[in-house]
Motif scaffolding. Structure first.
Motif, mmCIF file in Angstrom:
data_model
loop_
_atom_site.group_PDB
_atom_site.id
_atom_site.type_symbol
_atom_site.label_atom_id
_atom_site.label_comp_id
_atom_site.label_asym_id
_atom_site.label_seq_id
_atom_site.Cartn_x
_atom_site.Cartn_y
_atom_site.Cartn_z
ATOM 1 N N THR A 83 -28.717 -33.820 -34.619
ATOM 2 C CA THR A 83 -28.944 -33.185 -35.779
ATOM 3 C C THR A 83 -27.502 -33.011 -36.808
ATOM 4 O OG1 THR A 83 -28.457 -30.924 -34.902
ATOM 5 C CG2 THR A 83 -30.599 -31.364 -35.206
ATOM 6 N N LEU A 138 -24.579 -38.047 -39.931
ATOM 7 C CA LEU A 138 -24.534 -38.068 -41.071
ATOM 8 C C LEU A 138 -25.703 -38.533 -41.942
ATOM 9 C CD1 LEU A 138 -22.758 -38.151 -43.934
ATOM 10 C CD2 LEU A 138 -22.319 -40.375 -43.192
ATOM 11 N N PRO A 139 -26.551 -37.776 -42.901
ATOM 12 C CA PRO A 139 -27.596 -38.168 -43.239
ATOM 13 C C PRO A 139 -27.515 -39.507 -44.177
ATOM 14 C CG PRO A 139 -27.477 -35.739 -43.748
ATOM 15 C CD PRO A 139 -26.230 -36.374 -43.124
ATOM 16 N N GLU A 140 -28.223 -40.478 -44.043
ATOM 17 C CA GLU A 140 -28.005 -41.888 -44.528
ATOM 18 C C GLU A 140 -28.021 -41.896 -46.002
ATOM 19 O OE1 GLU A 140 -30.375 -45.043 -43.372
ATOM 20 O OE2 GLU A 140 -30.643 -43.995 -41.289
ATOM 21 N N LEU A 196 -25.318 -40.808 -47.763
ATOM 22 C CA LEU A 196 -24.534 -39.457 -48.583
ATOM 23 C C LEU A 196 -23.193 -40.343 -48.984
ATOM 24 C CD1 LEU A 196 -24.619 -36.314 -46.506
ATOM 25 C CD2 LEU A 196 -25.208 -36.706 -49.067
ATOM 26 N N ASP A 197 -22.764 -41.347 -48.202
ATOM 27 C CA ASP A 197 -21.548 -42.085 -48.475
ATOM 28 C C ASP A 197 -21.712 -42.863 -49.825
ATOM 29 O OD1 ASP A 197 -22.920 -43.307 -46.938
ATOM 30 O OD2 ASP A 197 -21.396 -44.204 -45.610
ATOM 31 N N LEU A 210 -23.135 -42.228 -52.623
ATOM 32 C CA LEU A 210 -23.690 -41.418 -53.775
ATOM 33 C C LEU A 210 -22.461 -41.669 -54.945
ATOM 34 C CD1 LEU A 210 -24.521 -38.201 -52.304
ATOM 35 C CD2 LEU A 210 -26.304 -39.662 -53.282
ATOM 36 N N ARG A 237 -20.982 -31.540 -58.436
ATOM 37 C CA ARG A 237 -21.314 -31.651 -56.959
ATOM 38 C C ARG A 237 -21.260 -30.139 -56.260
ATOM 39 N NH1 ARG A 237 -20.681 -37.191 -55.347
ATOM 40 N NH2 ARG A 237 -22.544 -37.994 -56.092
ATOM 41 N N ALA A 278 -35.227 -41.958 -41.295
ATOM 42 C CA ALA A 278 -35.744 -41.801 -42.631
ATOM 43 C C ALA A 278 -34.640 -42.110 -43.591
ATOM 44 C CB ALA A 278 -36.148 -40.567 -42.850
ATOM 45 N N THR A 279 -34.867 -42.722 -44.729
ATOM 46 C CA THR A 279 -33.924 -42.788 -45.791
ATOM 47 C C THR A 279 -34.380 -42.014 -47.230
ATOM 48 O OG1 THR A 279 -35.232 -44.858 -46.522
ATOM 49 C CG2 THR A 279 -33.129 -45.102 -44.744
ATOM 50 N N TRP A 280 -33.327 -41.627 -47.785
ATOM 51 C CA TRP A 280 -33.877 -41.223 -48.922
ATOM 52 C C TRP A 280 -32.775 -41.719 -50.266
ATOM 53 C CZ3 TRP A 280 -32.514 -38.565 -44.572
ATOM 54 C CH2 TRP A 280 -33.858 -37.737 -44.055
ATOM 55 N N GLY A 329 -30.800 -41.569 -54.040
ATOM 56 C CA GLY A 329 -29.776 -40.710 -54.363
ATOM 57 C C GLY A 329 -30.225 -39.452 -55.085
ATOM 58 N N LEU A 374 -31.041 -36.988 -52.534
ATOM 59 C CA LEU A 374 -29.816 -36.390 -51.751
ATOM 60 C C LEU A 374 -29.135 -35.409 -52.718
ATOM 61 C CD1 LEU A 374 -28.647 -39.756 -50.081
ATOM 62 C CD2 LEU A 374 -29.282 -37.862 -48.784
ATOM 63 N N GLU A 375 -28.851 -35.859 -53.792
ATOM 64 C CA GLU A 375 -28.539 -34.936 -54.675
ATOM 65 C C GLU A 375 -28.925 -33.736 -54.936
ATOM 66 O OE1 GLU A 375 -25.544 -35.331 -55.783
ATOM 67 O OE2 GLU A 375 -25.006 -37.321 -56.396
ATOM 68 N N ILE A 422 -28.236 -31.693 -51.747
ATOM 69 C CA ILE A 422 -26.815 -31.077 -51.651
ATOM 70 C C ILE A 422 -26.940 -29.671 -52.695
ATOM 71 C CG2 ILE A 422 -24.457 -31.579 -52.579
ATOM 72 C CD1 ILE A 422 -25.065 -34.453 -51.884
ATOM 73 N N LEU A 466 -20.002 -29.914 -46.922
ATOM 74 C CA LEU A 466 -20.713 -31.249 -46.784
ATOM 75 C C LEU A 466 -20.061 -32.329 -47.778
ATOM 76 C CD1 LEU A 466 -24.043 -32.145 -45.872
ATOM 77 C CD2 LEU A 466 -23.662 -32.767 -47.908
ATOM 78 N N ASP A 490 -18.528 -35.416 -46.060
ATOM 79 C CA ASP A 490 -19.436 -36.642 -46.002
ATOM 80 C C ASP A 490 -19.616 -37.333 -47.352
ATOM 81 O OD1 ASP A 490 -20.129 -35.839 -43.688
ATOM 82 O OD2 ASP A 490 -22.205 -34.916 -44.086
ATOM 83 N N VAL A 491 -19.419 -36.725 -48.416
ATOM 84 C CA VAL A 491 -19.543 -37.630 -49.677
ATOM 85 C C VAL A 491 -17.743 -38.029 -50.114
ATOM 86 C CG1 VAL A 491 -20.059 -37.652 -52.011
ATOM 87 C CG2 VAL A 491 -21.233 -36.359 -50.355
ATOM 88 N N ARG A 507 -25.434 -30.287 -42.400
ATOM 89 C CA ARG A 507 -26.224 -31.461 -42.124
ATOM 90 C C ARG A 507 -27.764 -30.980 -41.807
ATOM 91 N NH1 ARG A 507 -22.210 -35.418 -39.049
ATOM 92 N NH2 ARG A 507 -20.754 -36.023 -40.814
ATOM 93 N N MET A 540 -29.538 -29.452 -44.509
ATOM 94 C CA MET A 540 -29.917 -30.760 -45.788
ATOM 95 C C MET A 540 -31.193 -31.389 -44.929
ATOM 96 S SD MET A 540 -27.551 -33.095 -47.528
ATOM 97 C CE MET A 540 -28.068 -34.401 -48.476
ATOM 98 N N ARG A 541 -30.856 -31.737 -43.767
ATOM 99 C CA ARG A 541 -32.116 -32.259 -43.229
ATOM 100 C C ARG A 541 -33.349 -31.497 -43.219
ATOM 101 N NH1 ARG A 541 -31.348 -36.879 -40.068
ATOM 102 N NH2 ARG A 541 -29.119 -37.717 -40.103
#
Lengths: 183, 183
Positions: free
Chosen positions: A2, A5-7, A9-10, A12, B39, B110-112, B114, B117-118, B121, B132, B136-137, B164, B167-168
Protein backbone atom coordinates in the motif's frame (compact mmCIF):
# COMPACT_ATOMS: atom_id res chain seq x y z
CA UNK A 1 1.59 -3.24 -1.05
CA UNK A 2 0.00 0.00 0.00
CA UNK A 3 2.87 2.42 0.30
CA UNK A 4 4.08 2.27 -3.26
CA UNK A 5 4.13 5.52 -5.17
CA UNK A 6 0.78 5.94 -6.97
CA UNK A 7 1.55 5.95 -10.68
CA UNK A 8 1.77 9.29 -12.38
CA UNK A 9 2.54 11.45 -9.37
CA UNK A 10 6.07 12.15 -10.49
CA UNK A 11 4.80 13.29 -13.90
CA UNK A 12 2.36 15.94 -12.68
CA UNK A 13 2.73 19.53 -13.87
CA UNK A 14 5.62 21.22 -12.12
CA UNK A 15 4.85 24.82 -12.99
CA UNK A 16 1.82 27.08 -13.15
CA UNK A 17 1.81 30.65 -14.37
CA UNK A 18 1.13 32.91 -11.38
CA UNK A 19 -1.44 35.73 -11.58
CA UNK A 20 0.16 38.75 -13.34
CA UNK A 21 -0.72 41.14 -10.52
CA UNK A 22 1.17 39.09 -7.97
CA UNK A 23 4.52 40.27 -9.29
CA UNK A 24 3.53 43.95 -8.98
CA UNK A 25 2.34 43.26 -5.43
CA UNK A 26 5.62 41.61 -4.44
CA UNK A 27 7.66 44.38 -6.06
CA UNK A 28 5.66 47.08 -4.28
CA UNK A 29 6.17 45.47 -0.87
CA UNK A 30 9.89 45.03 -1.45
CA UNK A 31 10.22 48.66 -2.54
CA UNK A 32 8.29 49.85 0.50
CA UNK A 33 10.63 47.88 2.74
CA UNK A 34 13.69 49.34 1.05
CA UNK A 35 14.82 45.96 -0.29
CA UNK A 36 14.64 47.01 -3.94
CA UNK A 37 15.39 50.19 -5.81
CA UNK A 38 13.31 51.04 -8.80
CA UNK A 39 15.27 50.30 -11.96
CA UNK A 40 12.83 51.23 -14.70
CA UNK A 41 14.54 52.05 -17.97
CA UNK A 42 14.52 55.86 -18.39
CA UNK A 43 13.79 55.72 -22.09
CA UNK A 44 10.83 53.50 -21.41
CA UNK A 45 9.49 55.84 -18.81
CA UNK A 46 9.89 58.80 -21.14
CA UNK A 47 8.23 56.80 -23.88
CA UNK A 48 5.40 55.88 -21.56
CA UNK A 49 4.80 59.50 -20.60
CA UNK A 50 4.93 60.64 -24.23
CA UNK A 51 2.59 57.86 -25.22
CA UNK A 52 0.19 58.74 -22.45
CA UNK A 53 0.20 62.39 -23.51
CA UNK A 54 -0.45 61.44 -27.12
CA UNK A 55 -3.17 59.08 -26.07
CA UNK A 56 -5.04 61.51 -23.92
CA UNK A 57 -4.56 64.38 -26.36
CA UNK A 58 -6.24 62.21 -28.94
CA UNK A 59 -8.89 61.15 -26.49
CA UNK A 60 -9.49 64.82 -25.81
CA UNK A 61 -9.86 65.63 -29.49
CA UNK A 62 -12.15 62.70 -30.02
CA UNK A 63 -14.17 63.48 -26.96
CA UNK A 64 -14.67 67.18 -27.45
CA UNK A 65 -15.54 67.31 -31.11
CA UNK A 66 -19.24 67.71 -31.70
CA UNK A 67 -20.90 64.44 -32.62
CA UNK A 68 -23.37 64.41 -35.46
CA UNK A 69 -27.01 63.40 -35.10
CA UNK A 70 -29.55 64.03 -32.37
CA UNK A 71 -28.44 64.67 -28.77
CA UNK A 72 -27.52 61.48 -26.94
CA UNK A 73 -29.53 61.15 -23.77
CA UNK A 74 -28.04 57.88 -22.55
CA UNK A 75 -26.54 57.91 -19.04
CA UNK A 76 -22.88 58.81 -18.67
CA UNK A 77 -20.30 56.72 -16.86
CA UNK A 78 -16.93 57.76 -15.51
CA UNK A 79 -14.19 55.22 -16.16
CA UNK A 80 -11.30 55.80 -13.76
CA UNK A 81 -8.06 54.25 -14.95
CA UNK A 82 -5.70 53.04 -12.23
CA UNK A 83 -2.16 51.80 -12.56
CA UNK A 84 0.09 50.06 -10.07
CA UNK A 85 3.84 50.58 -10.33
CA UNK A 86 5.69 51.41 -13.52
CA UNK A 87 6.84 47.95 -14.48
CA UNK A 88 4.05 47.54 -16.99
CA UNK A 89 5.34 50.34 -19.25
CA UNK A 90 6.45 48.11 -22.08
CA UNK A 91 5.71 48.61 -25.75
CA UNK A 92 4.41 52.15 -25.53
CA UNK A 93 3.85 52.70 -29.25
CA UNK A 94 1.72 49.57 -29.52
CA UNK A 95 -0.07 50.70 -26.38
CA UNK A 96 -0.94 54.07 -27.92
CA UNK A 97 -2.33 52.41 -31.02
CA UNK A 98 -4.49 50.12 -28.90
CA UNK A 99 -5.88 52.99 -26.83
CA UNK A 100 -6.54 55.02 -29.97
CA UNK A 101 -8.32 52.10 -31.62
CA UNK A 102 -10.44 51.62 -28.53
CA UNK A 103 -11.30 55.34 -28.29
CA UNK A 104 -12.24 55.42 -31.97
CA UNK A 105 -14.46 52.37 -31.61
CA UNK A 106 -16.33 54.02 -28.76
CA UNK A 107 -16.46 57.29 -30.62
CA UNK A 108 -18.09 55.57 -33.60
CA UNK A 109 -21.16 54.76 -31.55
CA UNK A 110 -21.19 58.26 -30.04
CA UNK A 111 -20.21 56.71 -26.76
CA UNK A 112 -17.13 58.79 -25.92
CA UNK A 113 -17.72 62.03 -24.06
CA UNK A 114 -14.27 62.77 -22.67
CA UNK A 115 -10.79 61.33 -22.33
CA UNK A 116 -8.17 63.02 -20.18
CA UNK A 117 -4.85 62.28 -18.58
CA UNK A 118 -4.31 63.37 -14.99
CA UNK A 119 -0.99 64.97 -14.05
CA UNK A 120 0.94 63.84 -11.01
CA UNK A 121 -0.31 66.45 -8.53
CA UNK A 122 -3.14 66.28 -6.03
CA UNK A 123 -4.58 68.61 -3.41
CA UNK A 124 -6.85 67.70 -0.56
CA UNK A 125 -9.64 69.97 0.60
CA UNK A 126 -10.82 68.45 3.85
CA UNK A 127 -13.32 71.05 5.07
CA UNK A 128 -15.32 74.00 3.84
CA UNK A 129 -12.92 76.68 5.07
CA UNK A 130 -9.72 74.63 5.08
CA UNK A 131 -6.94 75.44 2.63
CA UNK A 132 -6.24 73.05 -0.22
CA UNK A 133 -3.26 71.00 0.90
CA UNK A 134 -0.93 69.29 -1.57
CA UNK A 135 -0.97 65.53 -0.97
CA UNK A 136 0.66 62.57 -2.69
CA UNK A 137 -1.49 60.88 -5.30
CA UNK A 138 -2.91 57.87 -3.48
CA UNK A 139 -1.24 54.72 -4.84
CA UNK A 140 -2.83 52.13 -2.58
CA UNK A 141 -5.97 50.18 -3.36
CA UNK A 142 -6.15 49.70 -7.10
CA UNK A 143 -3.07 51.95 -7.58
CA UNK A 144 -2.58 55.51 -8.76
CA UNK A 145 -5.35 57.20 -10.71
CA UNK A 146 -3.74 57.92 -14.09
CA UNK A 147 -6.57 58.81 -16.41
CA UNK A 148 -10.26 58.91 -17.06
CA UNK A 149 -12.85 58.54 -19.74
CA UNK A 150 -16.50 59.49 -19.74
CA UNK A 151 -18.61 57.26 -21.94
CA UNK A 152 -22.28 56.93 -22.70
CA UNK A 153 -23.94 53.56 -22.17
CA UNK A 154 -27.42 52.24 -21.59
CA UNK A 155 -26.65 50.94 -18.10
CA UNK A 156 -23.89 49.74 -15.79
CA UNK A 157 -23.67 46.38 -17.54
CA UNK A 158 -23.03 48.01 -20.88
CA UNK A 159 -20.52 50.40 -19.30
CA UNK A 160 -18.77 47.34 -17.90
CA UNK A 161 -18.64 45.75 -21.34
CA UNK A 162 -17.18 48.95 -22.79
CA UNK A 163 -14.57 49.13 -20.02
CA UNK A 164 -13.56 45.50 -20.50
CA UNK A 165 -12.54 46.37 -24.05
CA UNK A 166 -10.17 49.12 -22.91
CA UNK A 167 -6.53 48.10 -23.50
CA UNK A 168 -5.55 49.56 -20.12
CA UNK A 169 -6.55 46.23 -18.57
CA UNK A 170 -4.09 44.35 -20.76
CA UNK A 171 -1.27 46.50 -19.41
CA UNK A 172 -1.91 45.53 -15.82
CA UNK A 173 -4.16 48.49 -15.01
CA UNK A 174 -7.64 48.39 -13.59
CA UNK A 175 -10.75 50.46 -14.18
CA UNK A 176 -13.36 51.67 -11.72
CA UNK A 177 -16.73 52.58 -13.20
CA UNK A 178 -18.85 55.28 -11.59
CA UNK A 179 -22.25 56.32 -12.97
CA UNK A 180 -22.63 60.09 -13.35
CA UNK A 181 -25.86 61.41 -11.88
CA UNK A 182 -27.97 63.08 -14.55
CA UNK A 183 -28.46 66.82 -14.01
CA UNK B 1 18.54 27.58 -15.02
CA UNK B 2 22.08 27.39 -13.77
CA UNK B 3 23.33 27.99 -10.30
CA UNK B 4 25.70 30.57 -11.74
CA UNK B 5 22.83 32.60 -13.23
CA UNK B 6 21.03 32.59 -9.90
CA UNK B 7 24.19 33.65 -8.06
CA UNK B 8 24.69 36.65 -10.30
CA UNK B 9 21.10 37.80 -9.86
CA UNK B 10 21.21 37.25 -6.11
CA UNK B 11 24.39 39.31 -5.85
CA UNK B 12 22.78 42.19 -7.73
CA UNK B 13 19.67 42.08 -5.55
CA UNK B 14 21.46 41.69 -2.22
CA UNK B 15 24.15 44.22 -3.10
CA UNK B 16 22.24 46.99 -4.82
CA UNK B 17 18.56 46.17 -4.50
CA UNK B 18 18.49 45.75 -8.28
CA UNK B 19 14.82 45.52 -9.15
CA UNK B 20 15.41 44.26 -12.67
CA UNK B 21 17.52 41.40 -11.32
CA UNK B 22 14.76 40.58 -8.87
CA UNK B 23 12.21 40.59 -11.69
CA UNK B 24 14.31 38.06 -13.58
CA UNK B 25 14.73 35.85 -10.53
CA UNK B 26 11.01 36.09 -9.80
CA UNK B 27 10.05 35.14 -13.37
CA UNK B 28 12.45 32.22 -13.30
CA UNK B 29 11.29 30.56 -10.08
CA UNK B 30 7.75 31.72 -9.32
CA UNK B 31 5.87 29.37 -11.71
CA UNK B 32 7.41 26.43 -9.82
CA UNK B 33 6.84 27.97 -6.39
CA UNK B 34 3.28 28.97 -7.25
CA UNK B 35 2.45 25.44 -8.40
CA UNK B 36 3.89 24.10 -5.15
CA UNK B 37 1.82 26.58 -3.11
CA UNK B 38 -1.31 25.69 -5.05
CA UNK B 39 -0.78 22.00 -4.43
CA UNK B 40 -0.05 22.44 -0.74
CA UNK B 41 -3.18 24.57 -0.41
CA UNK B 42 -5.47 22.19 -2.33
CA UNK B 43 -5.83 24.60 -5.24
CA UNK B 44 -6.70 27.70 -3.21
CA UNK B 45 -5.46 30.46 -5.54
CA UNK B 46 -5.87 33.36 -3.10
CA UNK B 47 -3.97 31.45 -0.42
CA UNK B 48 -1.24 30.51 -2.90
CA UNK B 49 -0.81 34.15 -3.95
CA UNK B 50 -0.53 35.24 -0.31
CA UNK B 51 1.99 32.49 0.38
CA UNK B 52 4.14 33.41 -2.62
CA UNK B 53 4.04 37.09 -1.72
CA UNK B 54 5.18 36.48 1.85
CA UNK B 55 7.72 33.84 0.80
CA UNK B 56 9.43 36.23 -1.63
CA UNK B 57 9.49 39.02 0.95
CA UNK B 58 11.11 36.80 3.57
CA UNK B 59 13.53 35.26 1.10
CA UNK B 60 14.61 38.66 -0.21
CA UNK B 61 15.21 39.88 3.32
CA UNK B 62 17.56 36.95 3.87
CA UNK B 63 19.13 36.70 0.41
CA UNK B 64 22.50 38.06 1.51
CA UNK B 65 22.70 35.32 4.16
CA UNK B 66 22.00 32.47 1.73
CA UNK B 67 25.04 30.17 1.76
CA UNK B 68 24.39 28.14 -1.41
CA UNK B 69 24.39 24.81 0.41
CA UNK B 70 21.37 23.88 -1.69
CA UNK B 71 19.94 25.07 -4.98
CA UNK B 72 18.30 28.47 -4.67
CA UNK B 73 14.97 27.00 -5.78
CA UNK B 74 15.06 24.45 -2.95
CA UNK B 75 15.81 27.23 -0.48
CA UNK B 76 12.93 29.33 -1.85
CA UNK B 77 10.59 26.35 -1.69
CA UNK B 78 11.40 26.11 2.01
CA UNK B 79 9.91 29.57 2.52
CA UNK B 80 6.81 28.53 0.61
CA UNK B 81 6.33 25.46 2.81
CA UNK B 82 6.97 27.41 6.02
CA UNK B 83 4.68 30.30 5.13
CA UNK B 84 1.97 27.91 3.96
CA UNK B 85 2.08 26.07 7.28
CA UNK B 86 1.87 29.32 9.21
CA UNK B 87 -1.04 30.59 7.17
CA UNK B 88 -3.17 27.49 7.43
CA UNK B 89 -2.07 26.62 10.97
CA UNK B 90 -2.49 22.94 10.30
CA UNK B 91 -1.34 20.22 12.67
CA UNK B 92 1.98 18.63 11.75
CA UNK B 93 0.62 15.14 11.89
CA UNK B 94 -2.77 13.79 11.00
CA UNK B 95 -4.25 10.53 12.10
CA UNK B 96 -7.32 9.23 10.41
CA UNK B 97 -9.74 6.90 12.03
CA UNK B 98 -9.19 3.42 10.72
CA UNK B 99 -5.53 3.98 9.86
CA UNK B 100 -3.59 0.81 9.70
CA UNK B 101 -2.13 -1.65 7.27
CA UNK B 102 -4.42 -2.27 4.36
CA UNK B 103 -5.29 -5.85 3.70
CA UNK B 104 -6.26 -5.38 0.11
CA UNK B 105 -4.94 -3.10 -2.55
CA UNK B 106 -7.33 -2.80 -5.46
CA UNK B 107 -5.26 -0.08 -7.07
CA UNK B 108 -2.35 -2.17 -8.20
CA UNK B 109 -1.94 -1.85 -11.92
CA UNK B 110 -4.47 0.97 -12.10
CA UNK B 111 -3.55 4.27 -13.70
CA UNK B 112 -5.05 7.71 -13.27
CA UNK B 113 -4.73 10.89 -15.21
CA UNK B 114 -3.38 14.16 -13.86
CA UNK B 115 -6.83 15.48 -13.00
CA UNK B 116 -7.67 12.41 -10.87
CA UNK B 117 -4.36 12.66 -9.08
CA UNK B 118 -4.60 16.41 -8.43
CA UNK B 119 -8.11 15.95 -7.08
CA UNK B 120 -7.01 13.14 -4.81
CA UNK B 121 -4.06 15.18 -3.53
CA UNK B 122 -6.32 18.15 -2.83
CA UNK B 123 -8.69 15.91 -0.86
CA UNK B 124 -5.97 14.65 1.49
CA UNK B 125 -5.72 16.02 5.02
CA UNK B 126 -3.20 18.87 5.03
CA UNK B 127 -0.53 17.00 6.98
CA UNK B 128 -0.58 14.08 4.57
CA UNK B 129 -0.76 16.35 1.58
CA UNK B 130 2.39 18.25 2.58
CA UNK B 131 4.49 15.12 2.95
CA UNK B 132 3.15 13.45 -0.17
CA UNK B 133 3.60 16.55 -2.35
CA UNK B 134 7.11 17.19 -1.09
CA UNK B 135 8.25 13.57 -1.39
CA UNK B 136 6.34 12.05 -4.29
CA UNK B 137 5.82 15.09 -6.49
CA UNK B 138 8.75 17.34 -5.67
CA UNK B 139 11.31 14.68 -4.87
CA UNK B 140 12.47 15.84 -1.44
CA UNK B 141 14.11 13.30 0.85
CA UNK B 142 12.63 12.44 4.23
CA UNK B 143 15.51 14.27 5.90
CA UNK B 144 14.74 17.42 3.90
CA UNK B 145 11.02 17.12 4.59
CA UNK B 146 11.76 16.64 8.25
CA UNK B 147 13.78 19.85 8.28
CA UNK B 148 11.11 21.78 6.38
CA UNK B 149 8.16 20.60 8.45
CA UNK B 150 9.84 20.23 11.81
CA UNK B 151 9.43 16.44 11.89
CA UNK B 152 11.93 13.65 12.30
CA UNK B 153 12.63 11.58 9.21
CA UNK B 154 10.82 8.53 10.66
CA UNK B 155 7.63 10.51 11.15
CA UNK B 156 7.91 11.80 7.61
CA UNK B 157 8.16 8.19 6.35
CA UNK B 158 5.15 7.00 8.31
CA UNK B 159 3.15 10.05 7.24
CA UNK B 160 4.01 9.30 3.64
CA UNK B 161 2.87 5.69 3.91
CA UNK B 162 -0.45 6.82 5.36
CA UNK B 163 -0.78 9.59 2.80
CA UNK B 164 -0.30 7.13 -0.06
CA UNK B 165 -2.81 4.78 1.48
CA UNK B 166 -5.35 7.58 1.89
CA UNK B 167 -4.74 8.67 -1.64
CA UNK B 168 -5.21 5.20 -3.05
CA UNK B 169 -8.47 4.90 -1.12
CA UNK B 170 -9.65 8.20 -2.55
CA UNK B 171 -8.70 7.16 -6.08
CA UNK B 172 -10.42 3.79 -5.72
CA UNK B 173 -13.54 5.44 -4.31
CA UNK B 174 -13.52 7.80 -7.28
CA UNK B 175 -13.27 4.85 -9.67
CA UNK B 176 -16.16 3.06 -7.95
CA UNK B 177 -18.35 6.17 -8.07
CA UNK B 178 -17.56 6.56 -11.74
CA UNK B 179 -18.39 2.92 -12.40
CA UNK B 180 -21.69 3.26 -10.49
CA UNK B 181 -22.59 6.29 -12.60
CA UNK B 182 -21.78 4.35 -15.76
CA UNK B 183 -24.05 1.48 -14.78
Amino acid sequence: VTDELPEGLDALERETRPPPRLKARVLRTLRERGLLRHSGRPWRMIGAVAAALALFALGLALGRSTPSGPPDTRPQFLLLLYQRGADTATDTLAQVHEYVAWARSIRKVNGLVLGEELDGRAQLVAAEHAPAVPVPVPAEGPGALVGLFIVRAGDMDEAGRIARGNPHLRYGGSIVIRPIKPT
Amino acid sequence: VTDRDDRELVQRIAGAGDERAFGELYDRHTPYLYRLALRLGAGDEALAADVIHEAWVRATERLSAFEWRSALRTWLAGFVVTVHREQVREPREVTLAGDGPATEDRTQGATWDGVDLERAIAALPAGYRQVLVLHDVEGYTHAEIGALLGLDAGTSKSQLARARQAMRSALTAGDEKGAARDR
